[in-house]
Design a protein around this motif. Structure first.
Motif, PDB file in Angstrom:
ATOM      1  N   TYR A 244      24.022  20.872  51.487  1.00  0.00           N
ATOM      2  CA  TYR A 244      22.943  20.950  50.506  1.00  0.00           C
ATOM      3  C   TYR A 244      22.430  22.376  50.320  1.00  0.00           C
ATOM      4  O   TYR A 244      22.485  23.192  51.235  1.00  0.00           O
ATOM      5  CB  TYR A 244      21.786  20.032  50.925  1.00  0.00           C
ATOM      6  CG  TYR A 244      22.198  18.583  50.906  1.00  0.00           C
ATOM      7  CD1 TYR A 244      22.171  17.856  49.720  1.00  0.00           C
ATOM      8  CD2 TYR A 244      22.655  17.958  52.055  1.00  0.00           C
ATOM      9  CE1 TYR A 244      22.575  16.535  49.693  1.00  0.00           C
ATOM     10  CE2 TYR A 244      23.059  16.638  52.032  1.00  0.00           C
ATOM     11  CZ  TYR A 244      23.020  15.935  50.848  1.00  0.00           C
ATOM     12  OH  TYR A 244      23.435  14.635  50.810  1.00  0.00           O
ATOM     13  N   ASP A 245      21.938  22.622  49.100  1.00  0.00           N
ATOM     14  CA  ASP A 245      21.256  23.874  48.757  1.00  0.00           C
ATOM     15  C   ASP A 245      22.134  25.107  48.964  1.00  0.00           C
ATOM     16  O   ASP A 245      21.647  26.181  49.326  1.00  0.00           O
ATOM     17  CB  ASP A 245      19.944  24.013  49.539  1.00  0.00           C
ATOM     18  CG  ASP A 245      19.037  22.811  49.317  1.00  0.00           C
ATOM     19  OD1 ASP A 245      19.011  22.292  48.191  1.00  0.00           O
ATOM     20  OD2 ASP A 245      18.369  22.389  50.276  1.00  0.00           O
ATOM     21  N   THR A 246      23.410  24.955  48.736  1.00  0.00           N
ATOM     22  CA  THR A 246      24.380  26.041  48.878  1.00  0.00           C
ATOM     23  C   THR A 246      25.394  25.954  47.748  1.00  0.00           C
ATOM     24  O   THR A 246      25.922  24.879  47.471  1.00  0.00           O
ATOM     25  CB  THR A 246      25.118  25.936  50.233  1.00  0.00           C
ATOM     26  OG1 THR A 246      24.154  25.982  51.285  1.00  0.00           O
ATOM     27  CG2 THR A 246      26.125  27.037  50.415  1.00  0.00           C
ATOM     28  N   TRP A 247      25.649  27.092  47.102  1.00  0.00           N
ATOM     29  CA  TRP A 247      26.681  27.158  46.074  1.00  0.00           C
ATOM     30  C   TRP A 247      28.037  27.327  46.745  1.00  0.00           C
ATOM     31  O   TRP A 247      28.206  28.178  47.620  1.00  0.00           O
ATOM     32  CB  TRP A 247      26.443  28.344  45.135  1.00  0.00           C
ATOM     33  CG  TRP A 247      25.312  28.112  44.205  1.00  0.00           C
ATOM     34  CD1 TRP A 247      24.030  28.564  44.339  1.00  0.00           C
ATOM     35  CD2 TRP A 247      25.339  27.358  43.000  1.00  0.00           C
ATOM     36  NE1 TRP A 247      23.266  28.144  43.278  1.00  0.00           N
ATOM     37  CE2 TRP A 247      24.051  27.391  42.438  1.00  0.00           C
ATOM     38  CE3 TRP A 247      26.332  26.649  42.327  1.00  0.00           C
ATOM     39  CZ2 TRP A 247      23.726  26.747  41.262  1.00  0.00           C
ATOM     40  CZ3 TRP A 247      26.008  26.006  41.152  1.00  0.00           C
ATOM     41  CH2 TRP A 247      24.726  26.060  40.633  1.00  0.00           C
TER      42      TRP A 247
ATOM     43  N   LYS B 297      23.821  30.957  49.170  1.00  0.00           N
ATOM     44  CA  LYS B 297      22.574  30.263  48.827  1.00  0.00           C
ATOM     45  C   LYS B 297      22.170  30.512  47.383  1.00  0.00           C
ATOM     46  O   LYS B 297      21.424  29.727  46.804  1.00  0.00           O
ATOM     47  CB  LYS B 297      21.439  30.700  49.769  1.00  0.00           C
ATOM     48  CG  LYS B 297      21.642  30.243  51.188  1.00  0.00           C
ATOM     49  CD  LYS B 297      21.572  28.737  51.297  1.00  0.00           C
ATOM     50  CE  LYS B 297      21.747  28.263  52.733  1.00  0.00           C
ATOM     51  NZ  LYS B 297      21.769  26.809  52.828  1.00  0.00           N
ATOM     52  N   GLU B 298      22.645  31.612  46.793  1.00  0.00           N
ATOM     53  CA  GLU B 298      22.341  31.934  45.404  1.00  0.00           C
ATOM     54  C   GLU B 298      23.602  32.437  44.723  1.00  0.00           C
ATOM     55  O   GLU B 298      24.444  33.076  45.351  1.00  0.00           O
ATOM     56  CB  GLU B 298      21.282  33.039  45.323  1.00  0.00           C
ATOM     57  CG  GLU B 298      19.945  32.662  45.890  1.00  0.00           C
ATOM     58  CD  GLU B 298      18.952  33.814  45.795  1.00  0.00           C
ATOM     59  OE1 GLU B 298      19.326  34.909  45.332  1.00  0.00           O
ATOM     60  OE2 GLU B 298      17.801  33.601  46.189  1.00  0.00           O
TER      61      GLU B 298
ATOM     62  N   CYS C 135      32.416  24.048  40.729  1.00  0.00           N
ATOM     63  CA  CYS C 135      31.136  24.580  41.221  1.00  0.00           C
ATOM     64  C   CYS C 135      30.383  23.448  41.900  1.00  0.00           C
ATOM     65  O   CYS C 135      29.993  22.482  41.246  1.00  0.00           O
ATOM     66  CB  CYS C 135      30.311  25.143  40.071  1.00  0.00           C
ATOM     67  SG  CYS C 135      31.100  26.489  39.194  1.00  0.00           S
TER      68      CYS C 135
ATOM     69  N   TYR D  28      27.110  22.185  44.041  1.00  0.00           N
ATOM     70  CA  TYR D  28      25.740  22.435  44.495  1.00  0.00           C
ATOM     71  C   TYR D  28      25.064  21.084  44.633  1.00  0.00           C
ATOM     72  O   TYR D  28      24.859  20.372  43.653  1.00  0.00           O
ATOM     73  CB  TYR D  28      24.956  23.317  43.515  1.00  0.00           C
ATOM     74  CG  TYR D  28      23.581  23.689  44.046  1.00  0.00           C
ATOM     75  CD1 TYR D  28      23.433  24.782  44.884  1.00  0.00           C
ATOM     76  CD2 TYR D  28      22.466  22.930  43.746  1.00  0.00           C
ATOM     77  CE1 TYR D  28      22.192  25.130  45.398  1.00  0.00           C
ATOM     78  CE2 TYR D  28      21.220  23.258  44.257  1.00  0.00           C
ATOM     79  CZ  TYR D  28      21.093  24.362  45.078  1.00  0.00           C
ATOM     80  OH  TYR D  28      19.862  24.686  45.597  1.00  0.00           O
TER      81      TYR D  28
ATOM     82  N   ASP E  98      21.692  19.360  45.607  1.00  0.00           N
ATOM     83  CA  ASP E  98      20.278  19.686  45.740  1.00  0.00           C
ATOM     84  C   ASP E  98      19.610  18.732  46.724  1.00  0.00           C
ATOM     85  O   ASP E  98      19.574  17.524  46.507  1.00  0.00           O
ATOM     86  CB  ASP E  98      19.612  19.586  44.372  1.00  0.00           C
ATOM     87  CG  ASP E  98      18.219  20.171  44.352  1.00  0.00           C
ATOM     88  OD1 ASP E  98      17.599  20.307  45.420  1.00  0.00           O
ATOM     89  OD2 ASP E  98      17.746  20.485  43.246  1.00  0.00           O
TER      90      ASP E  98
END
Length: 82
Positions: A25-28, A48-49, A66, A68, A70
């Motif tokens: 989670y919360d990781t590209w 992370k971004e 991609c 991601y 959330d």
């Protein structure tokens, strides 16, 4: 190769299936697919971004998945207004 992976388990250059990344989670994560519609590929980016490195990978024009997930969507009390 169908086991769920954690962030600590993965690294750039690793071959993965998309469903293995569903618990991160919360990781590209950018995965270069062997062909459009593939069920996985090779990890090209973890962060992370999104940044200039991830943008450069996308600009190559290769098929990229991609990923991601959330963590805010894990909360069962989240409601969306329509």
């Amino acid at each position: 190769m169908n086991d769920k992976l954690s962030l600590q388990d993965i690294n750039v250059g690793m071959s993965v299936k998309f469903n293995q990344l569903s618990n991160i989670y919360d990781t590209w994560i950018l995965v270069e697919e062997k062909s459009i519609g593939a069920d996985g590929g090779i990890i090209r980016f973890i962060g992370k971004e999104a940044n200039s490195v991830s943008q450069a990978i996308l600009d190559e024009g290769k098929p990229i998945g991609c990923i991601y997930n959330d963590s805010e969507l894990l909360d069962e009390d989240v409601y969306f207004d329509e």
